[in-house]
Write an enzyme that holds these catalytic residues in place. Sequence first.
Site, mmCIF file in Angstrom:
data_model
loop_
_atom_site.group_PDB
_atom_site.id
_atom_site.type_symbol
_atom_site.label_atom_id
_atom_site.label_comp_id
_atom_site.label_asym_id
_atom_site.label_seq_id
_atom_site.Cartn_x
_atom_site.Cartn_y
_atom_site.Cartn_z
ATOM 1 N N ALA A 184 23.738 -48.829 26.306
ATOM 2 C CA ALA A 184 23.679 -48.859 24.843
ATOM 3 C C ALA A 184 24.464 -50.100 24.408
ATOM 4 O O ALA A 184 25.698 -50.130 24.507
ATOM 5 C CB ALA A 184 24.305 -47.591 24.278
ATOM 6 N N GLY A 237 32.680 -48.748 19.523
ATOM 7 C CA GLY A 237 31.949 -48.314 20.711
ATOM 8 C C GLY A 237 30.815 -47.388 20.344
ATOM 9 O O GLY A 237 30.426 -47.302 19.172
ATOM 10 N N ASN A 238 30.262 -46.708 21.332
ATOM 11 C CA ASN A 238 29.200 -45.741 21.062
ATOM 12 C C ASN A 238 29.325 -44.590 22.050
ATOM 13 O O ASN A 238 30.202 -44.591 22.919
ATOM 14 C CB ASN A 238 27.828 -46.414 21.122
ATOM 15 N N ARG A 239 28.451 -43.633 21.933
ATOM 16 C CA ARG A 239 28.635 -42.376 22.661
ATOM 17 C C ARG A 239 27.993 -42.354 24.052
ATOM 18 O O ARG A 239 27.976 -41.319 24.704
ATOM 19 C CB ARG A 239 28.074 -41.212 21.830
ATOM 20 N N SER A 240 27.485 -43.483 24.518
ATOM 21 C CA SER A 240 26.853 -43.461 25.836
ATOM 22 C C SER A 240 27.897 -43.190 26.927
ATOM 23 O O SER A 240 28.930 -43.849 26.985
ATOM 24 C CB SER A 240 26.175 -44.806 26.111
#
Length: 404
Positions: A275, A208-211
């Site tokens: 993102a 995943g990512n930090r958005s």
Amino acid sequence: MSRIVLGVGGGVAAYKAALLLRAFTEAGHDVRVVPTPAALRFVGAATFEALSGNPVTTDVWSDVDEVAHVRIGQTADLVVVAPATADLLARAAAGRADDLLTATLLTAHCPVVFVPAMHTEMWLHPATQDNVATLRRRGSLVLPPAVGRLTGPDSGPGRLPEPADVAALAHVALTAGPDVLRADLAGRRVVVSAGGTREPLDPVRYLGNRSSGKQGWALARVAAARGAEVVLVAAGVDLPAPFGVRVVPVGTAEELRTAVLAESPDADVVVMAAAVADFRPASVAATKLKKKDDPREVPEVRLVRNPDVLAELVAKRPPGQLVVGFAAETGDDDGDVLAHARAKLARKGCDLLVVNDVSGGGVFGRPDNAAVVLAADGTATEVPHGSKDAVAAAVWQTVLARLP
Ligand code: CTP
């Protein structure tokens, strides 16, 4: 702290005004409740006085020395009329000043939001519809009533929208500025993607990512407040749907692509705030990946490229549609944030690129943001640091200037 005037019309839904008042005071606002005399037949002044901590009067003959009928309207940051009955809408449209509330409406410089509640026949009557059109033409926001169970056993359009939704809308108006209530996106259809995609590795793990989705949520919320029909394609975010926004939940980049491409053909604007992961695991394990006994034996994850949804949108966009990309950039030896962003705008071919400087990871999950909006024609519009709602309002302002 803002000063809100809560006007209360004489309808059964006046009891919900107490909940709205509570939401306003809990958000830290100073609320002056101005009911009509008829409203006090449904809810007593004592309830509004106790919950607001302010005196409640309905006529212009109390506290005459303070010239209340002028001062209350003049000093308000926002006026919310809930419920706005058919009679109250008629008197407001006619410019009457026959009680303290209508006098206040005539003296208010700030945004005014009418939240109608009445029987379906009264709402649909041409007289009421004409009055609503008049108030909207003069710049007030008149919300559409909710559809559902009415006072009696019947149902239809005419229910007061939920107090929590009205409070959220008021919050947008107060944080993003009065422009958001101008209904200048009415008749427009917009698609916003938000959050961060999640690419599964096995049934329990994902890349995943930090958005956090907060900026995308703000863009959807502000567009809906401005009157647009909004679809929010939400990747991996579990926030409550903003008032008036249809949320389509997705997980992976591929799911996001399918949802955005399905919703976008008749949209006026598509904003890709999500993102989107550029890579995903080449295969997803059907069962949970287990540790081996030998600590040197670790799984190898092979990645493959995901589709570029923004590029595909740009390639398929119908005439007149505006496509807005987002870019979270950091400066490096090859160039500063804006240099990277200009190259990305040219590469992606979208109409606008909203650029966030994420050096240091500062913006993720925070309630505030700042940005520069780059346009394909070379202009750069600086969006000053502010709440994500305020940044959203500024982005929509730039978009509006370019809509056909
Ligand atoms: N985007 C997309 N599909 C992808 C990757 C990104 O639609 N597979 C969109 C994002 O929603 C955003 C814009 O493209 O609006 C820019 O995203 P970013 O990740 O900064 O772009 P990349 O092309 O991945 O650039 P970089 O090489 O810097 O990672």
